[in-house]
Every structure is written in structure tokens, then in C-alpha cells.
Design a protein around this motif. Structure first.
Motif, mmCIF file in Angstrom:
data_model
loop_
_atom_site.group_PDB
_atom_site.id
_atom_site.type_symbol
_atom_site.label_atom_id
_atom_site.label_comp_id
_atom_site.label_asym_id
_atom_site.label_seq_id
_atom_site.Cartn_x
_atom_site.Cartn_y
_atom_site.Cartn_z
ATOM 1 N N ASP A 332 0.912 -1.169 -0.170
ATOM 2 C CA ASP A 332 0.118 -0.150 0.212
ATOM 3 C C ASP A 332 0.823 1.222 0.051
ATOM 4 N N ASN A 333 2.115 1.268 0.565
ATOM 5 C CA ASN A 333 3.046 2.342 0.614
ATOM 6 C C ASN A 333 3.298 2.628 -0.781
ATOM 7 N N VAL A 334 3.780 1.682 -1.576
ATOM 8 C CA VAL A 334 4.064 1.875 -2.953
ATOM 9 C C VAL A 334 2.964 2.432 -3.771
ATOM 10 N N LYS A 335 1.849 1.794 -3.617
ATOM 11 C CA LYS A 335 0.508 2.407 -4.424
ATOM 12 C C LYS A 335 0.123 3.748 -4.021
ATOM 13 N N ASN A 336 0.379 4.117 -2.666
ATOM 14 C CA ASN A 336 -0.273 5.169 -2.143
ATOM 15 C C ASN A 336 0.548 6.439 -2.610
ATOM 16 N N ASN A 337 1.982 6.089 -2.758
ATOM 17 C CA ASN A 337 2.690 7.000 -3.402
ATOM 18 C C ASN A 337 2.691 6.983 -4.921
ATOM 19 N N TYR A 338 1.747 6.338 -5.725
ATOM 20 C CA TYR A 338 1.674 6.293 -6.879
ATOM 21 C C TYR A 338 2.750 5.462 -7.668
ATOM 22 N N GLY A 339 3.404 4.777 -7.099
ATOM 23 C CA GLY A 339 4.293 3.920 -7.684
ATOM 24 C C GLY A 339 3.506 2.532 -7.932
ATOM 25 N N ASN A 340 4.023 1.611 -8.719
ATOM 26 C CA ASN A 340 3.227 0.410 -9.229
ATOM 27 C C ASN A 340 4.146 -0.818 -8.777
ATOM 28 N N ILE A 341 3.515 -1.969 -8.714
ATOM 29 C CA ILE A 341 4.322 -3.179 -8.371
ATOM 30 C C ILE A 341 3.598 -4.453 -8.673
ATOM 31 N N TYR A 342 4.435 -5.433 -8.917
ATOM 32 C CA TYR A 342 3.798 -6.700 -9.669
ATOM 33 C C TYR A 342 3.991 -7.892 -8.634
ATOM 34 N N ARG A 356 -0.617 3.572 -12.164
ATOM 35 C CA ARG A 356 -0.762 5.016 -11.817
ATOM 36 C C ARG A 356 0.421 5.695 -12.554
ATOM 37 N N VAL A 357 0.427 7.015 -13.055
ATOM 38 C CA VAL A 357 1.594 7.941 -13.039
ATOM 39 C C VAL A 357 1.791 8.372 -11.650
ATOM 40 N N ALA A 358 2.894 9.381 -11.722
ATOM 41 C CA ALA A 358 3.293 10.106 -10.411
ATOM 42 C C ALA A 358 2.404 10.936 -9.786
ATOM 43 N N ASP A 359 1.357 11.800 -10.675
ATOM 44 C CA ASP A 359 0.474 12.482 -9.929
ATOM 45 C C ASP A 359 -0.761 11.823 -9.713
ATOM 46 N N GLY A 360 -0.893 10.450 -9.824
ATOM 47 C CA GLY A 360 -2.161 9.840 -9.120
ATOM 48 C C GLY A 360 -3.056 9.545 -10.567
ATOM 49 N N SER A 361 -2.777 10.162 -11.650
ATOM 50 C CA SER A 361 -3.628 9.863 -12.793
ATOM 51 C C SER A 361 -3.475 8.438 -13.163
ATOM 52 N N TRP A 362 -4.243 7.880 -14.137
ATOM 53 C CA TRP A 362 -4.042 6.588 -14.913
ATOM 54 C C TRP A 362 -3.118 6.583 -16.185
ATOM 55 N N PHE A 363 -2.438 5.881 -16.343
ATOM 56 C CA PHE A 363 -1.439 5.766 -17.558
ATOM 57 C C PHE A 363 -2.317 5.637 -18.784
ATOM 58 N N ASP A 364 -3.487 4.985 -18.672
ATOM 59 C CA ASP A 364 -4.161 4.728 -19.924
ATOM 60 C C ASP A 364 -4.949 6.028 -20.259
ATOM 61 N N GLU A 365 -5.200 6.849 -19.397
ATOM 62 C CA GLU A 365 -5.867 8.087 -19.578
ATOM 63 C C GLU A 365 -4.758 9.155 -20.246
ATOM 64 N N ILE A 366 -3.558 9.225 -19.667
ATOM 65 C CA ILE A 366 -2.493 10.000 -20.217
ATOM 66 C C ILE A 366 -2.249 9.492 -21.688
ATOM 67 N N ILE A 367 -1.867 8.571 -21.939
ATOM 68 C CA ILE A 367 -1.648 7.976 -23.256
ATOM 69 C C ILE A 367 -2.722 8.437 -24.385
ATOM 70 N N TYR A 368 -3.904 7.997 -24.005
ATOM 71 C CA TYR A 368 -4.894 8.332 -24.640
ATOM 72 C C TYR A 368 -5.328 9.705 -25.235
ATOM 73 N N LEU A 369 -5.145 10.429 -23.902
ATOM 74 C CA LEU A 369 -5.465 12.036 -24.066
ATOM 75 C C LEU A 369 -4.243 12.610 -25.054
ATOM 76 N N ASP A 370 -2.938 12.066 -24.826
ATOM 77 C CA ASP A 370 -1.978 12.428 -25.592
ATOM 78 C C ASP A 370 -2.225 12.246 -27.126
ATOM 79 N N LYS A 371 -2.673 11.052 -27.284
ATOM 80 C CA LYS A 371 -3.172 10.688 -28.618
ATOM 81 C C LYS A 371 -4.251 11.199 -29.037
ATOM 82 N N TYR A 372 -5.274 11.711 -28.379
ATOM 83 C CA TYR A 372 -6.197 12.463 -28.951
ATOM 84 C C TYR A 372 -5.844 13.884 -29.308
#
Length: 484
Positions: A332-342, A356-372
Motif C-alpha cells: 500500500d505504501n508503494v501504491k499510495n505514493n503512486y508507484g506500481n508493483i507486480y 498509476r503515473v506520479a501525480d495519481g492519474s491513470w496511465f491509460d488516460e494519459i496516453i489516450y489523451l496524448d493520442k487524442y
């Protein structure tokens, strides 16, 4: 029989065939860049970046199975969704040319470190830089003196060959003439040459060079040692880079598990959005597995092909809780700081958590909005290039909005946006609580209301696009009531 000449038909029936210009190639956002050291045995030529469609191709060009870049590329190509290619970027060695050193004689006193005259002291390397000959050095010193004028003091400086002539004057005030303070010369004598030096590019220097030379790759991973400061330096550039760029990294810093001061915390505090990181002690480039999956998913543009990274498998990476004792609170410490773990859950599921990306947004939202954004720019540019003109009328605005609509419809088709209730601020005719049937609405300000200045500049009135993202479900709660 003589051949009779034939007259053309064009004066009677004139056919004009217009072939539209080829649309600009739309970036698919499916190309990852792996940056690392390239050995002399690799056939890289003079390239800064090369693309490969398989690890076999990399082996054919001299990479070995022990190369870190090869191992990272194996993760990229080894996932259940596979991108068509990967880019490899080279870390360059920079050479700094040697410079001549000089003995500087000022008023009879020799000093190689400073130049002193009157009220001014110049320090070598700070105020002036030795050139390749005495003339260049003299000019550099003269320019430095000219920049040192003080209140009521004026320096007349002239460089000729290796001699600088300096006149220091006291400026007058009002109608009072100035007075001469002192005049003298500086003599520069040629000295020994320093040897040239070489150094390896810093990670951020390599990222900048690779971004400037190639606009096609979207996300980069640095296959080499990175300090927290290196990552922060990279992100200072990447966050504002053009075209839109993302950076991925892997860390094995144990502090990331204990909510101490670590790279996830630092990036979170900076609110960086264009970066995704993973904690892993298994592989220094473990993040390449999920990036490979994402680039493979971006290669498909079919109905409902939009995705989220949550709970995907990382082929070739061991789950962290099978490698070490790790508690739920540490995860939870990793995830609460917007890191990711397998990690492994329930013995049966190896899952990536959770995209998650570092500001808490979702990676899929960032890449699709960049593509948009990218697709919108190209759609409007195609419209402007392939038409004689777009009239500055409501009909012309409709043409522009139709181009925007095509991009929005594509986002709806793949499932990135969907119909729903608008819960944002009011925008023109769109009110909070209105329903967006297709997940978007496109509006513009009336063209009759634009200023004369904007009309003269041939600017379109602002266009407003409201998007309703389809979102994704990551957590489910079910209540079961049982009665006997």
C-alpha cells in the motif's frame, strides 16, 4: 493512307482530377525507446536511434543475450500483446576539446588565474574563457571588461592580437567633464595546451538528444544506472517536452516499501504526470514488461480496444511477494505514493498494480489523451492543407468541428469515451448534469461575436470539446445476504 491528326477533347469536355494530399502519418503511440550503451560489436553505424522488429534482428546486428538492452527488448516483445517494433537509443560519449593556456601580464605582474586592472578583477573560467589563440583570448578578456562598467566608471577596451589596451575613466555628472583615471595594457603570452577530455552523456542529455532527433517514439526507458536526481532531471525536461513524451523507470530502493523519502514520494510531490515507475527487485528494467504490453495494446484500434494496465501479467518478471517477505501495508505504501508493483494474489493471479503515473492519474488516460491531442492536431492540419480555404463563416466552423467530431467518434469507438452525465463546469450551452449521449459535445463561440482583430488575423473562434471518459472498474464490492 496518311494518318490524320486528332484534336484534343479538353476544350469541349474538360476533366479535372484532384488527388488529395496524403494525410500526415498518425503516430500510433505504440513505440517504446530503450536507451543504453551500444558496444562496438553492434552494427549501429552513425545512427542515434534504430528500430527493430524482433530480438532476433537485434542478435543479427551484434547484440548478445547478455546485453541489458537485449534483455529489456525481450520484455517488450514477450508480452501477450506485442508491439510491432522497439526503438533502441544510443548513449553517446562527449568530447571536450583541449584549450591553450596563457600567461597574462598586467602592469608587469604575471597571473594565469586572474586579470586585474584598475577597479576590475576577472577570474579565468568565470569572467572570460581562453580561446584557441591569443587573439581570441584577448577578445574574450576585452568583452569581459566591457561588461564590468560600474557607477560613474567607464572602460574603453580594445583588443589587437595579444595586446589589450584599457583606459579607465571617471564619468562626469551633469555638465562636469569626466577625468582620466589610468591607462595601461594587458599582454597575453601563448602557453601550453590542455588535453581534450571525454565523458559519458548524462541520462537527461541522452533523452533530450533522442527526443530531438526522432519524434515517433512515445515512452522511454533508460537501461542504465539512475539516481533519484537523474530521474528528477529527466522529468523536468520530459514533462514539458514536445511532442508528448513519457518516461518509465524501475527502482529496487527498499525505502519505497516503507513510505520514507523515496523516488515515488519525490515525483508525487512534484505532481509529474508523464512518468510511470515500478518497484521491483527482480529485474532492473521490469517496467519494460508492462510498457511492452501497453505498446502492443496501442497497436490495435478496434471496437472497445481501450485498456487499463491494472491486473495485467508481466511475462518474464517474478512477482515481488515471491521474492521477499512483503506486507500488505508495504504494498500500500508503494501504491499510495503512486508507484506500481507486480505481485501475486490468491496464489493464482500474478498482477500488475495498478497503472498509476506520479501525480495519481491513470496511465491509460494519459496516453489516450496524448493520442487524442495528436490526432486532433493532424485532423485540423489535414483540413487546412487539403482545401483551397476554410471560410471564416459558420459553415467554415462546421467543417472544422466535423474534423474534430471524426476524432471524437474514434475515441468513442475504441471505448475511451462513452455516453454519460456531464459533471464539470458549464461551457457555453452545456450545463452541469446534461447528458452526453456519445461521450462528447463540440461547441464554438458565434463567429459574428469575434473581434475585428481576430478576424483580420484569420483566427477561428475558440472551439470547446467536452469529453466524458468511459473510465474503468478496478474494485468490486458485493453484499451477499443469506437466510436459512
Amino acid at each position: 493512307m496518311p494518318i490524320k491528326s486528332s484534336l484534343p477533347l479538353d476544350p469541349i469536355v474538360n476533366i479535372v482530377v484532384n488527388l488529395a494530399a496524403v494525410s500526415a502519418t498518425r503516430k500510433q503511440f505504440n513505440l517504446a525507446l530503450l536507451i543504453g550503451d551500444i558496444g562496438d560489436e553492434v552494427d549501429f553505424g552513425m545512427n542515434r536511434i534504430k528500430t527493430y522488429n524482433s530480438i532476433n534482428t537485434m542478435l543479427q546486428e551484434g547484440f548478445t543475450t547478455e546485453d541489458r538492452l537485449y534483455k529489456a527488448a525481450s520484455l517488450i516483445f514477450g508480452q501477450s500483446k506485442v508491439p510491432p517494433k522497439v526503438a533502441i537509443g544510443k548513449i553517446n560519449t562527449l568530447k571536450t576539446a583541449g584549450k591553450n593556456t596563457y600567461t597574462v601580464t598586467t602592469n608587469g605582474a604575471a597571473d594565469t588565474d586572474t586579470v586585474k586592472f584598475g577597479n576590475v578583477t576577472l577570474t579565468a573560467g568565470t569572467d572570460y574563457e581562453a580561446g584557441t589563440d591569443t587573439t581570441e583570448t584577448a577578445t574574450a578578456i576585452a568583452n569581459a571588461f566591457n561588461s564590468k562598467s560600474e557607477i560613474n566608471t567607464v572602460y574603453d577596451v580594445a583588443a589587437s592580437g595579444n595586446i589589450i589596451t584599457i583606459t579607465e575613466k571617471i564619468a562626469g555628472s551633469g555638465n562636469t567633464p569626466g577625468s582620466m583615471e589610468c591607462t595601461g595594457t594587458i599582454v597575453i603570452n601563448n602557453g601550453a595546451a590542455t588535453a581534450s577530455t571525454t565523458r559519458k552523456e548524462t541520462p537527461v542529455e541522452t533523452i533530450i538528444a533522442c527526443r530531438q532527433i526522432d519524434s515517433e517514439w512515445y515512452i522511454a526507458n533508460y537501461c542504465g544506472d539512475l539516481s533519484d536526481d537523474d530521474i528528477l532531471d529527466i522529468m523536468e525536461y520530459v514533462e514539458a517536452a514536445t511532442p508528448s513524451t513519457m518516461f518509465a523507470f524501475t527502482t529496487s530502493d527498499i525505502k519505497c516499501l516503507n513510505d520514507e523519502d523515496n523516488i515515488f514520494v519525490k515525483l508525487k510531490e512534484k505532481k509529474y504526470r508523464q512518468v510511470i515507475g515500478q518497484y521491483s527487485t527482480d529485474n532492473p528494467d521490469a517496467i519494460c514488461a508492462i510498457i511492452g504490453w501497453a505498446m502492443g495494446a496501442m497497436s490495435v484500434s478496434t471496437i472497445d480496444s481501450a485498456y487499463t494496465l491494472a491486473y495485467k501479467s508481466e511475462v518474464g518478471v517474478n512477482t515481488e511477494n515471491t521474492l521477499q517477505e512483503i506486507t500488505s501495508s508495504q504494498i500500500d505504501n508503494v501504491k499510495n505514493n503512486y508507484g506500481n508493483i507486480y505481485i501475486n494474489r490468491g496464489n493464482s493471479y500474478d498482477v500488475f498494480e495498478e497503472g498509476r503515473v506520479a501525480d495519481g492519474s491513470w496511465f491509460d488516460e494519459i496516453i489516450y489523451l496524448d493520442k487524442y491531442k495528436n490526432d486532433m492536431q493532424l485532423a485540423i492540419m489535414d483540413l487546412l492543407v487539403n482545401n483551397n480555404k476554410i471560410p471564416q463563416t459558420e459553415n467554415g466552423m462546421t467543417k472544422i468541428k466535423d474534423a474534430v467530431k471524426t476524432v471524437c467518434d474514434d475515441m468513442n469507438r475504441i471505448g475511451f469515451i462513452a455516453g454519460g452525465k456531464w459533471l464539470g463546469n458549464d461551457i457555453l450551452e452545456l450545463k452541469n448534469g446534461d447528458i452526453l449521449p456519445n461521450g462528447y459535445v463540440i461547441q464554438s463561440e458565434p463567429i459574428d461575436n469575434q473581434s475585428q482583430a481576430n478576424r483580420d488575423a484569420r483566427k477561428a473562434p475558440p472551439i470547446y470539446v467536452a469529453l466524458k471518459l468511459a473510465g474503468a472498474i478496478h474494485y468490486v464490492t458485493i453484499q451477499v445476504d443469506v437466510n436459512r
